[in-house]
Design a protein around this motif. Sequence first.
Motif, short mmCIF file in Angstrom:
data_model
loop_
_atom_site.label_atom_id
_atom_site.label_comp_id
_atom_site.label_asym_id
_atom_site.label_seq_id
_atom_site.Cartn_x
_atom_site.Cartn_y
_atom_site.Cartn_z
N THR A 289 -25.24 -24.83 12.61
CA THR A 289 -26.07 -23.84 13.29
C THR A 289 -25.68 -23.65 14.75
OG1 THR A 289 -27.73 -25.53 13.79
CG2 THR A 289 -28.05 -24.24 11.79
N ALA A 290 -25.06 -24.68 15.36
CA ALA A 290 -24.68 -24.55 16.77
C ALA A 290 -23.54 -25.51 17.08
CB ALA A 290 -25.87 -24.85 17.68
N ILE A 291 -22.64 -25.05 17.94
CA ILE A 291 -21.57 -25.90 18.45
C ILE A 291 -21.74 -25.94 19.97
CG2 ILE A 291 -19.08 -26.22 18.68
CD1 ILE A 291 -18.77 -24.71 16.02
N GLN A 292 -22.05 -27.11 20.50
CA GLN A 292 -22.40 -27.26 21.92
C GLN A 292 -21.20 -27.60 22.81
OE1 GLN A 292 -25.44 -26.56 22.85
NE2 GLN A 292 -26.42 -26.53 20.86
N VAL A 293 -20.01 -27.78 22.23
CA VAL A 293 -18.84 -28.20 23.00
C VAL A 293 -17.67 -27.25 22.79
CG1 VAL A 293 -19.46 -30.65 23.02
CG2 VAL A 293 -18.09 -29.74 21.14
N LYS A 294 -16.67 -27.35 23.67
CA LYS A 294 -15.45 -26.55 23.56
C LYS A 294 -14.27 -27.52 23.54
CE LYS A 294 -16.71 -24.45 27.27
NZ LYS A 294 -16.86 -23.71 28.48
#
Length: 139
Positions: free
Chosen positions: A119-124
């Motif tokens: 649902t979400a990716i908080q990092v790059k």
Amino acid sequence: MKNFKFRIYDNNYNVKIVSHEDNIIDLEVNGTAYSVKLKEEVKVSKTPTLVRSASKRPAELLKVNPSSSNTKIVAPIPGTVLSIDVNIGDEVKIGDRLLVLEAMKMENNIASEKAGKVTAIQVKIGQQVLQNEVMIELA
């Protein structure tokens, strides 16, 4: 150099060590200068002694609650994100690799502990993360 305070039989003594060379110590006691010669030579340790504070107990890793609807994948240790192997909306199974985290010159595969949808990716890629920082969220 160093100051010491002593109390002997209700008398206060302020002792200041002025210098210390070989077996002779110059000091002041309540403002009066003295030169003291030691009987034995002070042995200097060749190997320094390291004193460390007690290590902190590591933070406990967050465990996945199988009954919860959302799961947060957190960094187990501080490191740098090398690759992200999933996209938002992807379905993952238990054991699927989500990303690769480099820590202490080692590559660590971060795998899913629960099946679900990203649902979400908080990092790059290239981002540095701290321990217990949320990286990916699953539903």
